[in-house]
Design a protein around this motif. Structure first.
Motif, PDB file in Angstrom:
ATOM      1  N   LEU A   1      13.972 -38.423   5.113  1.00 56.93           N
ATOM      2  CA  LEU A   1      12.689 -39.122   5.052  1.00 56.93           C
ATOM      3  C   LEU A   1      12.912 -40.468   4.383  1.00 56.93           C
ATOM      4  N   ILE A   2      12.312 -41.515   4.941  1.00 54.83           N
ATOM      5  CA  ILE A   2      12.450 -42.869   4.402  1.00 54.83           C
ATOM      6  C   ILE A   2      11.088 -43.346   3.910  1.00 54.83           C
ATOM      7  N   ASP A   3      11.019 -43.764   2.675  1.00 52.57           N
ATOM      8  CA  ASP A   3       9.781 -44.273   2.075  1.00 52.57           C
ATOM      9  C   ASP A   3       9.532 -45.683   2.595  1.00 52.57           C
ATOM     10  N   THR A   4       8.572 -45.810   3.502  1.00 53.74           N
ATOM     11  CA  THR A   4       8.349 -47.090   4.183  1.00 53.74           C
ATOM     12  C   THR A   4       7.012 -47.750   3.864  1.00 53.74           C
ATOM     13  N   HIS A   5       6.036 -46.974   3.416  1.00 49.25           N
ATOM     14  CA  HIS A   5       4.707 -47.523   3.126  1.00 49.25           C
ATOM     15  C   HIS A   5       4.086 -48.197   4.355  1.00 49.25           C
ATOM     16  N   ASP A   6       4.437 -47.744   5.542  1.00 47.14           N
ATOM     17  CA  ASP A   6       3.869 -48.362   6.750  1.00 47.14           C
ATOM     18  C   ASP A   6       3.233 -47.323   7.673  1.00 47.14           C
ATOM     19  N   GLU A   7       2.963 -46.127   7.122  1.00 46.22           N
ATOM     20  CA  GLU A   7       2.341 -45.049   7.875  1.00 46.22           C
ATOM     21  C   GLU A   7       1.183 -44.472   7.062  1.00 46.22           C
ATOM     22  N   PRO A   8       0.274 -43.746   7.716  1.00 48.78           N
ATOM     23  CA  PRO A   8      -0.762 -43.045   6.952  1.00 48.78           C
ATOM     24  C   PRO A   8      -0.153 -41.984   6.042  1.00 48.78           C
ATOM     25  N   VAL A   9      -0.891 -41.591   5.023  1.00 42.61           N
ATOM     26  CA  VAL A   9      -0.464 -40.505   4.143  1.00 42.61           C
ATOM     27  C   VAL A   9      -0.406 -39.219   4.967  1.00 42.61           C
ATOM     28  N   CYS A  10       0.708 -38.484   4.889  1.00 41.70           N
ATOM     29  CA  CYS A  10       0.878 -37.286   5.717  1.00 41.70           C
ATOM     30  C   CYS A  10       0.166 -36.085   5.088  1.00 41.70           C
ATOM     31  N   ASP A  11      -0.024 -35.042   5.871  1.00 39.37           N
ATOM     32  CA  ASP A  11      -0.773 -33.860   5.425  1.00 39.37           C
ATOM     33  C   ASP A  11      -0.119 -33.202   4.207  1.00 39.37           C
ATOM     34  N   ALA A  12       1.228 -33.139   4.190  1.00 40.83           N
ATOM     35  CA  ALA A  12       1.917 -32.477   3.081  1.00 40.83           C
ATOM     36  C   ALA A  12       1.692 -33.208   1.764  1.00 40.83           C
TER      37      ALA A  12
ATOM     38  N   GLN B   1       8.160 -53.666 -23.455  1.00 42.26           N
ATOM     39  CA  GLN B   1       6.799 -53.429 -23.940  1.00 42.26           C
ATOM     40  C   GLN B   1       6.496 -54.283 -25.160  1.00 42.26           C
ATOM     41  N   ASP B   2       7.479 -54.452 -26.044  1.00 40.59           N
ATOM     42  CA  ASP B   2       7.270 -55.307 -27.214  1.00 40.59           C
ATOM     43  C   ASP B   2       7.027 -56.750 -26.786  1.00 40.59           C
ATOM     44  N   PHE B   3       7.770 -57.209 -25.778  1.00 41.66           N
ATOM     45  CA  PHE B   3       7.606 -58.571 -25.297  1.00 41.66           C
ATOM     46  C   PHE B   3       6.221 -58.764 -24.675  1.00 41.66           C
ATOM     47  N   LEU B   4       5.780 -57.789 -23.891  1.00 39.58           N
ATOM     48  CA  LEU B   4       4.471 -57.885 -23.234  1.00 39.58           C
ATOM     49  C   LEU B   4       3.320 -57.622 -24.198  1.00 39.58           C
ATOM     50  N   GLY B   5       3.610 -56.935 -25.274  1.00 40.54           N
ATOM     51  CA  GLY B   5       2.578 -56.630 -26.250  1.00 40.54           C
ATOM     52  C   GLY B   5       1.667 -55.492 -25.838  1.00 40.54           C
ATOM     53  N   ARG B   6       2.160 -54.596 -24.969  1.00 45.55           N
ATOM     54  CA  ARG B   6       1.355 -53.474 -24.492  1.00 45.55           C
ATOM     55  C   ARG B   6       2.252 -52.439 -23.823  1.00 45.55           C
ATOM     56  N   PRO B   7       1.790 -51.188 -23.745  1.00 41.41           N
ATOM     57  CA  PRO B   7       2.563 -50.174 -23.018  1.00 41.41           C
ATOM     58  C   PRO B   7       2.582 -50.475 -21.517  1.00 41.41           C
ATOM     59  N   MET B   8       3.606 -50.002 -20.854  1.00 36.76           N
ATOM     60  CA  MET B   8       3.719 -50.104 -19.405  1.00 36.76           C
ATOM     61  C   MET B   8       3.556 -48.725 -18.771  1.00 36.76           C
ATOM     62  N   LEU B   9       3.342 -48.722 -17.457  1.00 33.04           N
ATOM     63  CA  LEU B   9       3.442 -47.498 -16.665  1.00 33.04           C
ATOM     64  C   LEU B   9       4.763 -47.531 -15.917  1.00 33.04           C
ATOM     65  N   ILE B  10       5.454 -46.399 -15.879  1.00 30.89           N
ATOM     66  CA  ILE B  10       6.730 -46.294 -15.186  1.00 30.89           C
ATOM     67  C   ILE B  10       6.578 -45.358 -13.994  1.00 30.89           C
ATOM     68  N   GLU B  11       7.057 -45.811 -12.826  1.00 24.02           N
ATOM     69  CA  GLU B  11       6.915 -45.056 -11.585  1.00 24.02           C
ATOM     70  C   GLU B  11       8.230 -44.406 -11.155  1.00 24.02           C
ATOM     71  N   ASN B  12       8.122 -43.195 -10.657  1.00 23.72           N
ATOM     72  CA  ASN B  12       9.248 -42.511 -10.010  1.00 23.72           C
ATOM     73  C   ASN B  12       9.496 -43.124  -8.633  1.00 23.72           C
ATOM     74  N   VAL B  13      10.760 -43.220  -8.229  1.00 22.30           N
ATOM     75  CA  VAL B  13      11.091 -43.819  -6.934  1.00 22.30           C
ATOM     76  C   VAL B  13      11.510 -42.750  -5.936  1.00 22.30           C
ATOM     77  N   SER B  14      11.467 -43.092  -4.652  1.00 22.13           N
ATOM     78  CA  SER B  14      12.085 -42.258  -3.624  1.00 22.13           C
ATOM     79  C   SER B  14      13.593 -42.433  -3.696  1.00 22.13           C
ATOM     80  N   SER B  15      14.342 -41.355  -3.459  1.00 28.01           N
ATOM     81  CA  SER B  15      15.795 -41.467  -3.529  1.00 28.01           C
ATOM     82  C   SER B  15      16.447 -40.744  -2.361  1.00 28.01           C
TER      83      SER B  15
END
Length: 270
Positions: free
Chosen positions: A202-213, A117-131
């Motif tokens: 469950l595998i995080d693929t980003h190649d399907e529609p968002v599911c109902d749950a 963040q110091d190098f970029l000169g701004r705050p970042m957003l951090i994302e949670n991953v699938s595991s």
């Protein structure tokens, strides 16, 4: 479709930063001209996939330099990356690999995020991953780890609700309990995406529609904590534009119904 019709149903776009960074010979894998045409009509945020905050390798300052240059060129709203590691000993495995949630790991990631963040000169957003694995030596949940990281670094959060659902199903944990533990005043963006059900995982693929749950978790979150700038994430098996647009419209409708918002929100500068 986007350039031809400039749809007003869309508030903003996210671009994978590495897709537009130059190779060693100076060429880029995709033309910046197209992205700049999009940027002329919409705000753009940048999303990274290889900062490798959890690695023990030194931070790649040359990579960050390219990110910073692209950020400035596009006048992007913010830059995000993941709570993970993607490689070690100079090798990039091109996957978002999970961390043990320990005090030692928290200290390590905190130090590297502050440096970035110091190098970029701004705050970042951090994302949670699938595991797909957990570590026996973890001493806290991922949500508490993220909460502590926010407190120590003043970063924001990019909450991927699909990732929360996928991980909770894989590990037998409570997705709503996870969401309830987060510092929601620091959640600046939400990802909604699809995954594949392999029966025992469950595998995080980003190649399907968002599911109902996942839609239901999103609805509950918006009702509880209010609307957050939201996007549909689709990386493969790309459908016709109208199908993606319909998912965005569904998210907006939920925000209007549950969160009393007029739109999904154009991201404010962080």
């Amino acid at each position: 479709d986007i350039l031809e019709s400039t749809p007003r149903s869309i508030d903003w776009f996210e671009a994978i930063a590495e897709t537009y960074l130059p190779w060693s010979d100076g060429t880029a894998p995709r033309s910046l001209r197209t992205l700049e045409k999009i940027r002329a009509n919409y705000p753009v945020v940048l999303h990274g996939v290889s900062l490798s905050l959890g690695s023990t390798d030194p931070l790649d300052l040359e990579h960050l330099k390219k990110i910073k240059s692209l950020f400035k060129r596009l006048d992007a709203t913010w830059f995000s990356d993941h709570l993970c590691w993607t490689g070690v000993h100079g090798a990039n495995h091109h996957d978002l690999l999970p961390l043990p949630y320990t005090e030692e790991a928290l200290d390590h990631v905190t130090s590297r995020l502050i440096q970035a963040q110091d190098f970029l000169g701004r705050p970042m957003l951090i994302e949670n991953v699938s595991s797909y694995i957990t570590f026996e030596n973890s001493t806290m949940s991922e949500a508490i780890f993220l909460k502590e990281l926010v407190a120590r670094t003043d970063c924001g959060l990019l909450l991927d609700i699909n990732n929360v659902f996928v991980s909770s199903q894989n590990h037998g944990t409570d997705a709503w309990e996870y969401l309830s533990a987060l510092p929601w005043d620091s959640v600046a963006q939400i990802h909604l995406a699809g995954h594949r059900d392999k029966g025992d995982i469950l595998i995080d693929t980003h190649d399907e529609p968002v599911c109902d749950a996942v839609w239901e978790l999103y609805r509950m979150a918006v009702k509880q904590w209010g609307p957050v700038a939201t996007m549909i994430e689709r990386d493969d098996n790309i459908p016709e534009w109208r199908i993606l647009e319909a998912e965005v419209t569904k998210a907006r409708t939920l925000c209007q119904k549950e969160g009393h918002a007029e739109s999904l929100g154009t991201p404010a500068t962080l």
